[in-house]
Design an enzyme around this catalytic site. Structure first.
Site, PDB file in Angstrom:
ATOM      1  N   GLY A  81      20.566  15.728   4.161  1.00  0.00           N
ATOM      2  CA  GLY A  81      19.540  14.702   4.310  1.00  0.00           C
ATOM      3  C   GLY A  81      19.608  13.979   5.652  1.00  0.00           C
ATOM      4  N   LYS A 123      10.707   6.902  21.709  1.00  0.00           N
ATOM      5  CA  LYS A 123      11.470   5.648  21.845  1.00  0.00           C
ATOM      6  C   LYS A 123      11.715   5.325  23.323  1.00  0.00           C
ATOM      7  CE  LYS A 123      13.703   6.811  17.484  1.00  0.00           C
ATOM      8  NZ  LYS A 123      14.892   7.443  16.902  1.00  0.00           N
ATOM      9  N   GLY A 151      17.736   4.833   8.989  1.00  0.00           N
ATOM     10  CA  GLY A 151      18.246   4.545   7.652  1.00  0.00           C
ATOM     11  C   GLY A 151      17.610   3.280   7.099  1.00  0.00           C
ATOM     12  N   ALA A 156       0.840  -1.204   0.000  1.00  0.00           N
ATOM     13  CA  ALA A 156       0.000   0.000   0.000  1.00  0.00           C
ATOM     14  C   ALA A 156       0.871   1.248   0.000  1.00  0.00           C
ATOM     15  CB  ALA A 156      -0.921   0.011   1.217  1.00  0.00           C
ATOM     16  N   ARG A 202       0.625   5.833  -0.897  1.00  0.00           N
ATOM     17  CA  ARG A 202      -0.309   6.950  -1.023  1.00  0.00           C
ATOM     18  C   ARG A 202      -0.458   7.337  -2.488  1.00  0.00           C
ATOM     19  NH1 ARG A 202       1.667  10.934   3.305  1.00  0.00           N
ATOM     20  NH2 ARG A 202       3.501  10.291   2.142  1.00  0.00           N
ATOM     21  N   GLU A 253      10.519  -3.985  16.688  1.00  0.00           N
ATOM     22  CA  GLU A 253      11.960  -3.769  16.896  1.00  0.00           C
ATOM     23  C   GLU A 253      12.455  -2.496  16.213  1.00  0.00           C
ATOM     24  OE1 GLU A 253      14.260  -6.050  18.787  1.00  0.00           O
ATOM     25  OE2 GLU A 253      14.944  -3.981  18.728  1.00  0.00           O
TER      26      GLU A 253
HETATM   27  N1  LIG Z   1      13.291   6.275   8.082  1.00  0.00           N
HETATM   28  C1  LIG Z   1      13.878   5.676   9.109  1.00  0.00           C
HETATM   29  O1  LIG Z   1      15.101   5.578   9.173  1.00  0.00           O
HETATM   30  C2  LIG Z   1      13.050   5.087  10.222  1.00  0.00           C
HETATM   31  C3  LIG Z   1      13.706   4.451  11.291  1.00  0.00           C
HETATM   32  C4  LIG Z   1      12.944   3.853  12.306  1.00  0.00           C
HETATM   33  C5  LIG Z   1      11.564   3.912  12.234  1.00  0.00           C
HETATM   34  N2  LIG Z   1      10.955   4.566  11.192  1.00  0.00           N
HETATM   35  C6  LIG Z   1       9.492   4.606  11.186  1.00  0.00           C
HETATM   36  O2  LIG Z   1       9.033   3.837  10.086  1.00  0.00           O
HETATM   37  C7  LIG Z   1       7.850   4.419   9.550  1.00  0.00           C
HETATM   38  C8  LIG Z   1       8.063   4.713   8.075  1.00  0.00           C
HETATM   39  O3  LIG Z   1       9.120   5.647   7.924  1.00  0.00           O
HETATM   40  P1  LIG Z   1       9.722   6.008   6.478  1.00  0.00           P
HETATM   41  O4  LIG Z   1      10.917   6.843   6.750  1.00  0.00           O
HETATM   42  O5  LIG Z   1       9.879   4.772   5.663  1.00  0.00           O
HETATM   43  O6  LIG Z   1       8.553   6.923   5.892  1.00  0.00           O
HETATM   44  P2  LIG Z   1       8.363   7.434   4.400  1.00  0.00           P
HETATM   45  O7  LIG Z   1       9.638   7.334   3.651  1.00  0.00           O
HETATM   46  O8  LIG Z   1       7.671   8.736   4.471  1.00  0.00           O
HETATM   47  O9  LIG Z   1       7.351   6.362   3.754  1.00  0.00           O
HETATM   48  C9  LIG Z   1       6.002   6.280   4.092  1.00  0.00           C
HETATM   49  C10 LIG Z   1       5.318   5.330   3.132  1.00  0.00           C
HETATM   50  O10 LIG Z   1       3.976   5.136   3.534  1.00  0.00           O
HETATM   51  C11 LIG Z   1       3.113   5.417   2.448  1.00  0.00           C
HETATM   52  N3  LIG Z   1       1.866   5.964   2.992  1.00  0.00           N
HETATM   53  C12 LIG Z   1       1.731   7.057   3.780  1.00  0.00           C
HETATM   54  N4  LIG Z   1       0.437   7.234   4.111  1.00  0.00           N
HETATM   55  C13 LIG Z   1      -0.245   6.231   3.536  1.00  0.00           C
HETATM   56  C14 LIG Z   1      -1.609   5.868   3.505  1.00  0.00           C
HETATM   57  N5  LIG Z   1      -2.529   6.601   4.131  1.00  0.00           N
HETATM   58  N6  LIG Z   1      -1.970   4.771   2.809  1.00  0.00           N
HETATM   59  C15 LIG Z   1      -1.045   4.036   2.161  1.00  0.00           C
HETATM   60  N7  LIG Z   1       0.279   4.326   2.159  1.00  0.00           N
HETATM   61  C16 LIG Z   1       0.675   5.408   2.834  1.00  0.00           C
HETATM   62  C17 LIG Z   1       3.863   6.405   1.557  1.00  0.00           C
HETATM   63  O11 LIG Z   1       3.359   6.351   0.247  1.00  0.00           O
HETATM   64  P3  LIG Z   1       4.059   7.164  -0.960  1.00  0.00           P
HETATM   65  O12 LIG Z   1       5.370   6.478  -1.189  1.00  0.00           O
HETATM   66  O13 LIG Z   1       3.140   7.017  -2.105  1.00  0.00           O
HETATM   67  O14 LIG Z   1       4.206   8.570  -0.453  1.00  0.00           O
HETATM   68  C18 LIG Z   1       5.277   5.863   1.705  1.00  0.00           C
HETATM   69  O15 LIG Z   1       5.487   4.803   0.784  1.00  0.00           O
HETATM   70  C19 LIG Z   1       7.567   5.659  10.395  1.00  0.00           C
HETATM   71  O16 LIG Z   1       6.653   5.338  11.410  1.00  0.00           O
HETATM   72  C20 LIG Z   1       8.921   5.990  10.986  1.00  0.00           C
HETATM   73  O17 LIG Z   1       8.816   6.661  12.225  1.00  0.00           O
HETATM   74  C21 LIG Z   1      11.665   5.143  10.187  1.00  0.00           C
END
Ligand SMILES: NC(=O)c1ccc[n+]([C@@H]2O[C@H](COP(=O)([O-])OP(=O)(O)OC[C@H]3O[C@@H](n4cnc5c(N)ncnc54)[C@H](OP(=O)(O)O)[C@@H]3O)[C@@H](O)[C@H]2O)c1
Length: 432
Positions: free
Chosen positions: A188, A206, A304, A44, A46, A130
């Site tokens: 970034g 956390k 990351g 899924a 957006r 995790e």
């Molecule tokens: N980034 C990190 O290093 C990291 C580390 C630890 C935990 N996290 C956690 O992991 C989660 C994801 O982080 P991320 O960095 O991967 O976020 P991200 O890059 O913003 O990706 C979010 C994804 O979810 C999709 N999405 C958002 N709203 C949606 C909806 N209503 N229905 C369907 N799909 C939806 C987006 O679609 P589109 O691609 O079409 O926009 C995108 O593919 C968050 O809770 C974050 O706190 C992230």
């Protein structure tokens, strides 16, 4: 013959795409280790039209996360969408539908962990998380399982890579907060909206999860003292250095003798000799002190694509083990040993207090008098030479005192005519 497990990925951003990529890369190894073959059956997102670095077959994509829940061939949903309301509704429905949940969403669990895990317990559905704490460091599994035979005396963590990167650059190069943040955004390392990273709340989410797991009840966010690094200056870092300390955005989680739990995430002076003081750049670290194990320290990448998806793959292995042999543990176990937070104003710490004062005789006596009235003892005083914003910096370190009276006293000092500008009050942690 391996058991095939259908996966639904809700989110294909940084982490979701990483999970897909690394499942392709290490799926066969995971299969040999777990006896399960993971097949991604729906993804899924957006925006279906968005160009993506990681490619997956077009027929897997849907714009509705509910499609994952309606698919009987999906046994495990991986929630990596971010945000709170939509993931909360999704996770609730997934548990109701009996699907195992894996999530990396710390904000969701910190705010709604209590209700999610109550539902999970009722429905006997595991929820694994995790990736929600310290990215690639397996701290959840360690606290939940490896240290199950310990009472936790304290957990300290550097849990936000962006803040740690900024403080490291300020320390190494004598730079101020603003320019380093701007550069981190360009590189970034910091989000376009860095608020949650630098205001302490990402790390606090956390810390709430870790503390809740360690002490067996969900810590209400309102009981946590949270402050960001925005007011720390290059001068504070230099003064701390002269005193033998580094400044880190430190999560401190501990129980007092009466069983009250304290959780705070604030910029904190820590002795240079402590292992956490040398954790630099975007790295995270967690130091756990248990009554049986003693001290154990974990270090690694806290965010990351690859480190975080490593933790999600570990949770998929857990999910496979559960499907092969369902057991009681559903990701969070409450217990009756603790159950209440210590009011923030009654928590005890040593402090660093930086004041801007007029350069004239008698000022130090007035300040010492105000502190003495509140029964707060002075550990050390340094008065570096030179003017900062037209006043002379005066840096005091203060003996153990409860936070409430300490804060009131800092406010009283701020209102003295000889004190200029807002004082900066920071905690000091000696790990004793
Ligand atoms: N980034 C990190 O290093 C990291 C580390 C630890 C935990 N996290 C956690 O992991 C989660 C994801 O982080 P991320 O960095 O991967 O976020 P991200 O890059 O913003 O990706 C979010 C994804 O979810 C999709 N999405 C958002 N709203 C949606 C909806 N209503 N229905 C369907 N799909 C939806 C987006 O679609 P589109 O691609 O079409 O926009 C995108 O593919 C968050 O809770 C974050 O706190 C992230």
């Amino acid at each position: 013959m391996s058991r095939v497990i259908g996966i639904g990925l809700a989110g294909f951003g940084t982490v979701g795409a990483g999970v897909y990529k690394n499942l392709l890369r290490n799926g066969p190894l995971l299969e040999q280790r777990t006896g399960a073959r993971f097949e991604v059956r729906k993804i899924a997102v957006r925006d279906m039209a968005k160009p993506r670095d990681v490619q997956a077959p077009a027929e897997l994509f849907t714009q509705s996360a509910d499609d994952l829940l309606a698919d009987p061939a999906i046994e495990v949903v991986v929630e990596l969408m971010g945000g709170i309301d939509i993931p909360l509704a999704f996770v609730r429905k997934a548990i109701e539908a009996g699907k195992i949940v894996v999530t990396g969403n710390k904000a969701l669990l910190a705010e709604h962990g209590a209700e999610i895990f109550e539902l999970a317990r009722d429905k006997r559905v595991p929820v694994f998380y995790e990736a929600a704490v310290a990215g690639g460091i397996p701290i959840i599994k360690s606290v939940r399982e490896a240290f199950a035979g310990n009472r936790f005396e304290a957990i300290h963590g550097i849990l936000n890579g962006t803040s740690n990167y900024i403080l490291t650059r300020m320390t190494d190069e004598g730079l101020e907060f603003g320019p380093v943040l701007a550069e981190a955004q360009q590189l970034g390392y910091a989000e376009a909206d860095p608020a949650l990273d630098v205001n302490g709340w990402d790390a606090a989410h956390k810390a709430i999860i870790l503390a809740s797991l360690a002490y067996g009840f969900w810590i209400p966010p309102r009981d946590v003292l949270v402050e960001g690094i925005e007011r720390v200056t290059a001068s504070d870092i230099r003064f701390a250095d002269e005193l033998g300390y580094r400044i880190k955005l430190l999560a401190t989680i501990k129980a007092d003798e009466a069983g009250g739990i304290e959780v705070r995430v604030v910029p904190t002076l820590i002795p240079k000799a402590h292992m956490l003081a040398s954790v630099g750049g975007v790295f995270n670290a967690v130091a756990v002190r248990g009554d049986v194990v003693g001290e154990a320290v974990f270090y690694g990448r806290g965010a990351g694509q690859d480190p975080t998806s490593s933790s999600v793959l570990g949770d998929l292995a857990e999910a496979a083990a559960f499907l092969q042999s369902p057991r009681q543990c559903v990701g969070f176990t409450s217990h009756g040993l603790y159950g209440r937070c210590k009011p923030v104003d009654r928590t005890i710490s040593k402090y660093y207090l930086r004041l801007g004062v007029e350069d004239r005789p008698g000022v130090l006596a007035q300040i010492a008098g105000t502190l003495a009235k509140a029964d707060i003892g002075i550990l050390s005083v340094i008065q570096p030479e030179g003017l900062v914003d037209g006043s002379v910096p005066l840096v005091l370190t203060l003996h153990d005192a409860p936070y409430g009276p300490m804060k009131q006293t800092a406010e009283a000092l701020a209102s003295l005519p000889c004190v200029k500008g807002q004082p900066l009050l920071l905690h000091m942690e000696t790990f004793s």
